[in-house]
Structures are given as C-alpha cells and as structure tokens.
Design an enzyme around this catalytic site. Structure first.
Site, PDB file in Angstrom:
ATOM      1  N   GLU A 175       4.560   2.079  -5.218  1.00  0.00           N
ATOM      2  CA  GLU A 175       3.347   2.417  -5.925  1.00  0.00           C
ATOM      3  C   GLU A 175       2.488   1.671  -5.017  1.00  0.00           C
ATOM      4  O   GLU A 175       2.210   0.749  -4.968  1.00  0.00           O
ATOM      5  CB  GLU A 175       3.375   2.198  -7.310  1.00  0.00           C
ATOM      6  CG  GLU A 175       2.383   3.265  -7.807  1.00  0.00           C
ATOM      7  CD  GLU A 175       1.100   2.669  -8.361  1.00  0.00           C
ATOM      8  OE1 GLU A 175       0.301   2.453  -7.551  1.00  0.00           O
ATOM      9  OE2 GLU A 175       1.200   2.251  -9.539  1.00  0.00           O
ATOM     10  N   LEU A 176       1.713   2.441  -4.052  1.00  0.00           N
ATOM     11  CA  LEU A 176       0.662   1.878  -2.983  1.00  0.00           C
ATOM     12  C   LEU A 176      -0.772   2.131  -3.337  1.00  0.00           C
ATOM     13  O   LEU A 176      -0.994   2.458  -4.589  1.00  0.00           O
ATOM     14  CB  LEU A 176       1.163   2.159  -1.784  1.00  0.00           C
ATOM     15  CG  LEU A 176       2.539   2.156  -1.530  1.00  0.00           C
ATOM     16  CD1 LEU A 176       3.323   2.517  -0.187  1.00  0.00           C
ATOM     17  CD2 LEU A 176       3.165   0.571  -1.466  1.00  0.00           C
ATOM     18  N   CYS A 203      -5.199   0.807  -8.725  1.00  0.00           N
ATOM     19  CA  CYS A 203      -4.623   1.700  -7.725  1.00  0.00           C
ATOM     20  C   CYS A 203      -5.147   3.015  -8.022  1.00  0.00           C
ATOM     21  O   CYS A 203      -5.307   3.997  -7.095  1.00  0.00           O
ATOM     22  CB  CYS A 203      -3.224   1.513  -7.415  1.00  0.00           C
ATOM     23  SG  CYS A 203      -2.238   1.510  -9.261  1.00  0.00           S
ATOM     24  N   TRP A 238      -1.485  -8.468  -7.855  1.00  0.00           N
ATOM     25  CA  TRP A 238      -2.378  -9.426  -8.928  1.00  0.00           C
ATOM     26  C   TRP A 238      -3.335  -8.785  -9.580  1.00  0.00           C
ATOM     27  O   TRP A 238      -3.967  -9.226 -10.547  1.00  0.00           O
ATOM     28  CB  TRP A 238      -3.314 -10.454  -8.018  1.00  0.00           C
ATOM     29  CG  TRP A 238      -3.835  -9.881  -6.643  1.00  0.00           C
ATOM     30  CD1 TRP A 238      -3.488  -9.950  -5.157  1.00  0.00           C
ATOM     31  CD2 TRP A 238      -5.046  -8.937  -6.598  1.00  0.00           C
ATOM     32  NE1 TRP A 238      -4.449  -9.274  -4.806  1.00  0.00           N
ATOM     33  CE2 TRP A 238      -5.268  -8.530  -5.297  1.00  0.00           C
ATOM     34  CE3 TRP A 238      -5.896  -8.594  -7.815  1.00  0.00           C
ATOM     35  CZ2 TRP A 238      -6.309  -7.768  -4.999  1.00  0.00           C
ATOM     36  CZ3 TRP A 238      -7.047  -7.769  -7.465  1.00  0.00           C
ATOM     37  CH2 TRP A 238      -6.990  -7.353  -5.799  1.00  0.00           C
ATOM     38  N   ASN A 239      -3.689  -7.370  -9.717  1.00  0.00           N
ATOM     39  CA  ASN A 239      -4.651  -6.667 -10.356  1.00  0.00           C
ATOM     40  C   ASN A 239      -4.223  -6.578 -11.865  1.00  0.00           C
ATOM     41  O   ASN A 239      -5.067  -6.602 -12.630  1.00  0.00           O
ATOM     42  CB  ASN A 239      -4.842  -5.305  -9.613  1.00  0.00           C
ATOM     43  CG  ASN A 239      -3.739  -4.415  -9.398  1.00  0.00           C
ATOM     44  OD1 ASN A 239      -2.727  -4.835  -8.928  1.00  0.00           O
ATOM     45  ND2 ASN A 239      -4.078  -3.176  -9.378  1.00  0.00           N
ATOM     46  N   LYS A 276       9.167 -11.152  -8.199  1.00  0.00           N
ATOM     47  CA  LYS A 276       8.139 -12.107  -7.717  1.00  0.00           C
ATOM     48  C   LYS A 276       6.657 -11.599  -7.840  1.00  0.00           C
ATOM     49  O   LYS A 276       6.264 -10.711  -7.253  1.00  0.00           O
ATOM     50  CB  LYS A 276       8.482 -11.952  -6.042  1.00  0.00           C
ATOM     51  CG  LYS A 276       7.870 -13.132  -5.486  1.00  0.00           C
ATOM     52  CD  LYS A 276       7.314 -12.781  -4.030  1.00  0.00           C
ATOM     53  CE  LYS A 276       5.961 -12.243  -4.013  1.00  0.00           C
ATOM     54  NZ  LYS A 276       4.991 -13.082  -4.364  1.00  0.00           N
ATOM     55  N   PRO A 277       6.035 -12.148  -8.782  1.00  0.00           N
ATOM     56  CA  PRO A 277       4.602 -11.817  -9.105  1.00  0.00           C
ATOM     57  C   PRO A 277       3.838 -12.216  -7.962  1.00  0.00           C
ATOM     58  O   PRO A 277       4.191 -13.069  -6.956  1.00  0.00           O
ATOM     59  CB  PRO A 277       4.284 -12.809 -10.252  1.00  0.00           C
ATOM     60  CG  PRO A 277       5.588 -13.245 -10.771  1.00  0.00           C
ATOM     61  CD  PRO A 277       6.482 -13.448  -9.613  1.00  0.00           C
ATOM     62  N   GLU A 288      -9.283   2.678   1.313  1.00  0.00           N
ATOM     63  CA  GLU A 288      -9.528   2.112   0.023  1.00  0.00           C
ATOM     64  C   GLU A 288     -10.104   0.883   0.157  1.00  0.00           C
ATOM     65  O   GLU A 288      -9.906   0.035   0.842  1.00  0.00           O
ATOM     66  CB  GLU A 288      -7.912   1.805  -0.392  1.00  0.00           C
ATOM     67  CG  GLU A 288      -7.764   1.152  -1.964  1.00  0.00           C
ATOM     68  CD  GLU A 288      -6.455   0.897  -2.389  1.00  0.00           C
ATOM     69  OE1 GLU A 288      -5.706   0.422  -1.596  1.00  0.00           O
ATOM     70  OE2 GLU A 288      -5.827   1.307  -3.261  1.00  0.00           O
ATOM     71  N   GLY A 345       1.904  -2.684  -4.396  1.00  0.00           N
ATOM     72  CA  GLY A 345       1.252  -3.385  -3.653  1.00  0.00           C
ATOM     73  C   GLY A 345       0.652  -2.430  -2.317  1.00  0.00           C
ATOM     74  O   GLY A 345       0.247  -1.194  -2.349  1.00  0.00           O
ATOM     75  N   SER A 346       0.347  -3.050  -1.282  1.00  0.00           N
ATOM     76  CA  SER A 346      -0.418  -2.220  -0.277  1.00  0.00           C
ATOM     77  C   SER A 346       0.546  -1.566   0.469  1.00  0.00           C
ATOM     78  O   SER A 346       1.568  -1.722   0.404  1.00  0.00           O
ATOM     79  CB  SER A 346      -1.169  -3.323   0.732  1.00  0.00           C
ATOM     80  OG  SER A 346       0.039  -4.226   1.296  1.00  0.00           O
TER      81      SER A 346
HETATM   82  P1  ADP Z   1      -2.299  -7.121  -2.009  1.00  0.00           P
HETATM   83  O1  ADP Z   1      -3.200  -6.738  -0.887  1.00  0.00           O
HETATM   84  O2  ADP Z   1      -2.367  -6.455  -3.224  1.00  0.00           O
HETATM   85  O3  ADP Z   1      -1.924  -8.484  -2.203  1.00  0.00           O
HETATM   86  P2  ADP Z   1       0.300  -6.828  -0.911  1.00  0.00           P
HETATM   87  O4  ADP Z   1       1.030  -5.858  -0.564  1.00  0.00           O
HETATM   88  O5  ADP Z   1      -0.032  -7.945   0.347  1.00  0.00           O
HETATM   89  O6  ADP Z   1      -0.827  -6.542  -1.581  1.00  0.00           O
HETATM   90  O7  ADP Z   1       0.974  -7.864  -2.060  1.00  0.00           O
HETATM   91  C1  ADP Z   1       1.896  -7.248  -2.944  1.00  0.00           C
HETATM   92  C2  ADP Z   1       2.995  -8.280  -3.265  1.00  0.00           C
HETATM   93  O8  ADP Z   1       3.861  -7.975  -2.177  1.00  0.00           O
HETATM   94  C3  ADP Z   1       2.644  -9.552  -3.498  1.00  0.00           C
HETATM   95  O9  ADP Z   1       3.632 -10.013  -4.540  1.00  0.00           O
HETATM   96  C4  ADP Z   1       2.794 -10.286  -2.329  1.00  0.00           C
HETATM   97  O10 ADP Z   1       3.323 -11.605  -2.316  1.00  0.00           O
HETATM   98  C5  ADP Z   1       3.938  -9.544  -1.764  1.00  0.00           C
HETATM   99  N1  ADP Z   1       4.343  -9.391  -0.304  1.00  0.00           N
HETATM  100  C6  ADP Z   1       3.594  -9.884   0.814  1.00  0.00           C
HETATM  101  N2  ADP Z   1       3.901  -9.553   1.802  1.00  0.00           N
HETATM  102  C7  ADP Z   1       5.585  -9.095   1.904  1.00  0.00           C
HETATM  103  C8  ADP Z   1       6.459  -8.825   2.611  1.00  0.00           C
HETATM  104  N3  ADP Z   1       6.554  -8.878   3.887  1.00  0.00           N
HETATM  105  N4  ADP Z   1       7.669  -8.476   1.915  1.00  0.00           N
HETATM  106  C9  ADP Z   1       7.722  -8.557   0.456  1.00  0.00           C
HETATM  107  N5  ADP Z   1       6.684  -8.561  -0.226  1.00  0.00           N
HETATM  108  C10 ADP Z   1       5.528  -9.098   0.261  1.00  0.00           C
END
Ligand code: ADP
Length: 499
Positions: free
Chosen positions: A233-234, A267, A136-137, A160-161, A365, A211-212
């Site tokens: 990219e984490l 990030c 979302w950032n 998938k945003p 982080e 993402g995370s």
């Molecule tokens: P943040 O803490 O930045 O929300 P996430 O890694 O949870 O980090 O989210 C980044 C993206 O990954 C989002 O689009 C989220 O919906 C998606 N996401 C969350 N869980 C899963 C999963 N199990 N598999 C694939 N994508 C996921």
C-alpha cells in the site's frame, strides 16, 4: 551494535518520550526461528480460541484508550482526535475479522469436474511467517491492522514498525500477549528499514508493506526473487471532485477532513481538489475561512484541530513543495508557512490556487497539510484530470446526485472512491482497500485482506480412478467414444446446474 537502543522523540515538542531495543540483521534469524517454532501450534488452535484473543485485545484497546492515545500522540505529535480515529480503526479491524474471519477462511465446496463421481473443495492455509513493514503516520493502525488478519489466519507475524514510531506497536504487542497470544507468534523488530528490511524480506513467507513507492518497489523485487506473495500500500495524490449540485458547506467540511486529518500525512488523504467553475469562488472563500479558523498545536487534550508533522525534515519537504509552487506563480490562499512558534515541525494548513503542472505539488505526493484547488469546466474535465496521475489510491466525489455520482465514480481510476466522503473507505472494513497504478498491489480489509495471508489448497476427489473422470479419459480408445464425450460436453454447457 547489540544492546543499542532506539530513542523516540515527540516531534511536537522535541522531548524524548521513550526508547526500544534496536535490532540488527543478525536478530532476524533468531526471531524467525522463534516464529517458526510457535506458528504450527498457533495455527492448530481452533478458531473460537484464536478469535477470543483478538476480541480480548479489542476490548483492552478500548478500555485502555487513554494510554494508547497518549502513546500515539507522543510519538507522532498528532492531535488526540487523530489518535482516536487511529485507535478506532484498529478496534474496527479487530471486530471485523473476529466476526467474519471464520467465514472468509472456511473450507468451501466448489463445482466438481464431473457431477456425482467427483468432488472439489478449497481450503485456505496459513503461509507461515508474515512480515509487516510499516510507516510512521499511523503507528498503531498500520503496524497492527495488517497483523491481526494475518494472525487470525494462523500465521506468525514479525512487524518492523517505522524507526521513528515504535512505541504504539510495542504497546499493542504487549496487550495482545496479555490477551492470550502465545509467545513468539507476534514479534517486533525495530531499526532502520534499509538494514533490517532486506533481511526480513529474505526470510518472509509473505510481506505486507505500507510506505513509499520507492521502497515498495524494492520490497516487491525482494519478494519476487523468492516467489513469496507481497501486498503493497503505497502513496497517492488523491483527487476530490466537487460539482455544482453538491452541498457546498458539507463539501468544504469534507476537504478539511480529507486534506488536514493527521496533518495531511494520510495515504488516502486529499491533495488535489477540482471544483466546477460556477461554485469555485464560493467554495474557495468558505474553504479559506474554515482553514484559517483551524486550531493548530499539540496537547494531550481534545482542543486541537491539527497537530505536528512527523519531524522537521519532513516539514521542510512539505514546505519545499509550497515554496516551489509559489516561486512558479501559485497563490497561497491559506497557510503556506511554518509555525515555528508551535514547535519544530508544524506547518499551517495550506490551500493553494493557480497551481500548474510545472510545479512539484501538482503531481507529486506532498504528504502534508497542503491541497491545491483547481476550477474545472465540468464533470468530464474533473474526471479526466483526476485520472491524470501515476497514482490511483483514493478519490472523493461530491456531486449532489446519487445516480450521477455512482456513474462518475466508476470512471475514476482509484482503488476506492468516497461519495460525499473522503476517508470513509478506511473504516469500511468489509470492502477491499488499496491502490491502482503506482499506489500499490493487493488489498487490505474484507475477504481479500485476510486471504492474502493464506495459500489456497484445492482437494479434488474421485469416487474411483476407474469410475471417475480420469477413468473416462484413459478409457477412450476410439474416435466414436471421443465423439460421444464431446457431445456430452456440448450438452453440459447448456445445463444450468451443471455448466
Ligand atoms: P516513509 O517515507 O514513509 O518513511 P519508507 O517507504 O521509507 O517510507 O518507509 C516505510 C517502512 O519501510 C519503514 O518501516 C522503513 O523503515 C522501511 N524501509 C525503508 N527502507 C527499506 C528497505 N530497503 N527494505 C524494506 N523496508 C524498508
């Protein structure tokens, strides 16, 4: 439930700003069927026409920037300036790949097995349907920035945003259609990642995830199970180093950008600052002064320096890092508190001193507007502490001396290092960007950033089986002939044009 909608609120104001259809795992197969039906024709479109679509999108984005900026700001609560930086990064990505994508993807001749009688070439073919899962950032940049090279390489893309911020990606997808992208080549599916993510990874020909770390590992495991490529990219806990010879005021400016741009939700943003002792006090003094002078708040004008965080739950997490540090003896140099007077998710830009490794903020982080400042004895200590992290995404270095900076930069274990800059790598589209260690796998931008969406196919050819290399090998019937061939190989090693 079919027909359900996902509602989007402005985290700065709590207002409802839009909604999108919410997908279910059952929507994944039809989306892939559409993508797979559309992809071959798209891949067959000659490069100039494919690039023209992205060029038109680039122009639309800049012309309609106010609409894009409003949308980005409304779903994230960020400032107009931060939104503009995001928009320009998307435009730069489009420009870069329109200008250089063809050369990156071009079929190339390579050295052949045997000169004269054999040839070798490699081409880069699209993978099929690429899935981008994004956070979302930077809802426009991260959702579309990776999709552009994937599309230009001839793939269909399903994005998938993040569920909190679907509107910017929707806008971009609409404008790409308007720019001439055929239906079905780019699709968006909105909804919770835990539901949709696994179904998407199970169908993808490649995954680009941002993402995370925790979710990144899940995505990588899903991709590994199916043997499809994935790039991740984490997170980061990015260090900044300031040495005595550095122009102090500029370095303070760098810290403010690195730590507080996008409310610290970047990030590659800066969270740890190592300053050489002789300039530490002065650096802190100026950093505190300038941090306190920042205008925090939200408006659609250009008047704010820092906006909201993405939501109050995230603000709680950021403030929990601050509270934990303070409880264990850290000093709040600036900020440190919630700005409930401004909205539900504002945190004041925060600088901490006396942070030690008992505190969560030291190594984990934070992903908010919080930076810890540490005095260090010298460059050696700074580099050692910068590298003492499970992460390795980005680093910044102010040393005031070009040659020394370069030598130090090469010892920092991060995917990118900015000299006299913090976030510059993201706008340096020709160089790969990504993480070492737990910060990720694979790279975006540059040649690497488009070739990751292709598979290499090598085509090797021989003038004739009998006359070529294979003929030579199958024709070997004596130790003498083998000796002669071995001699030839020895000779070849010494011939510059042939080795
Ligand atoms: P943040 O803490 O930045 O929300 P996430 O890694 O949870 O980090 O989210 C980044 C993206 O990954 C989002 O689009 C989220 O919906 C998606 N996401 C969350 N869980 C899963 C999963 N199990 N598999 C694939 N994508 C996921």
């Amino acid at each position: 439930m079919p027909g359900e909608r996902l509602q989007v609120t402005n985290p700065a104001t709590g207002e409802l700003v839009g909604e999108v259809p919410r997908a279910t795992p059952g929507d994944v197969a039809p989306a892939f069927a559409r993508a797979r039906a559309a992809q071959p024709a798209w891949a067959a479109v000659p490069w100039p026409a494919r690039a023209a679509v992205v060029r038109r999108f680039h122009d639309l984005l800049l012309e309609r920037r106010d609409e894009a900026l409003d949308t980005i700001q409304q779903e994230t609560g960020k400032t107009r300036r931060d939104a503009f930086a995001e928009l320009t990064a998307v435009a730069s990505t489009a420009r870069h790949y329109v200008a250089h994508g063809r050369a990156y993807l071009r079929e190339r001749r390579r050295q052949a097995a045997m000169p004269l009688v054999t040839t070798a070439r490699v081409s880069h073919l699209p993978l099929g349907v690429v899935v981008c899962i994004t956070p979302w950032n930077y809802p426009l940049l991260l959702a579309i920035g990776d999709a552009l090279p994937a599309l230009l390489a001839g793939n269909a893309v399903v994005v998938k945003p993040a569920e909190a911020t679907p509107l910017s990606a929707e806008l971009a997808a609409r404008w790409l259609l308007e720019a001439g992208l055929p239906m079905g080549v780019l699709q968006l599916l909105h909804g919770p990642g835990a539901e949709l993510g696994p179904a998407l990874v199970a169908a993808a020909d490649a995954v680009a995830f941002t993402g995370s770390v925790v979710t990144g590992r899940r995505v990588a495991a899903g991709a590994a199970e199916r043997l499809v490529p994935c790039s991740l990219e984490l997170g980061g806990k990015n260090p900044m180093i300031v040495l005595s010879g550095a122009p102090l005021e500029e370095a303070v400016g760098g810290l403010l950008v690195g730590a507080f741009h996008n409310s610290g939700q970047t990030c590659i943003g800066i969270e740890r600052v190592y300053v050489e002792r002789p300039i530490f006090e002065r650096f802190v003094e100026r950093a505190v002064e300038r941090t306190r002078a920042m205008r925090v708040g939200w408006s659609l004008g250009w008047d704010m320096d820092m906006g909201s965080l993405i939501g109050s739950a995230h603000a709680d997490k950021v403030l929990a890092h601050v509270a934990d540090a303070v409880a264990k003896g850290a000093r709040v140099l600036a900020g440190g508190e919630r700005r409930a007077d401004l909205g539900p998710a504002f945190v004041a830009p925060t600088l901490l001193g006396d942070v030690n490794d008992e505190m969560a903020v030291c190594a984990e982080e934070t992903f908010g507007p919080v930076a810890a400042l540490y005095p260090v004895a010298d460059a050696e200590e700074a580099v050692r502490r910068a590298n003492d992290s499970p992460y390795g995404l980005n680093a910044a270095l102010w040393a005031g001396d070009g040659a020394r900076s370069l030598a130090l930069a090469r010892r920092i274990q991060t995917g990118s290092v900015g000299l006299n800059s913090t976030l510059l790598v993201y706008d340096s589209l020709a160089v790969p960007m990504g993480g070492m260690k737990a910060s990720g796998l694979g790279r975006r931008h540059g040649r690497e950033g488009i070739l990751r969406f292709t598979r290499a196919q090598s085509i090797v050819s021989s003038v004739a089986t009998a006359g070529g290399w294979e003929g030579l090998l199958t024709g070997l019937t004596s130790a003498r002939a083998a000796r002669r061939l071995a001699r030839l190989l020895h000779l070849r090693r010494r011939l510059p044009g042939l080795r």
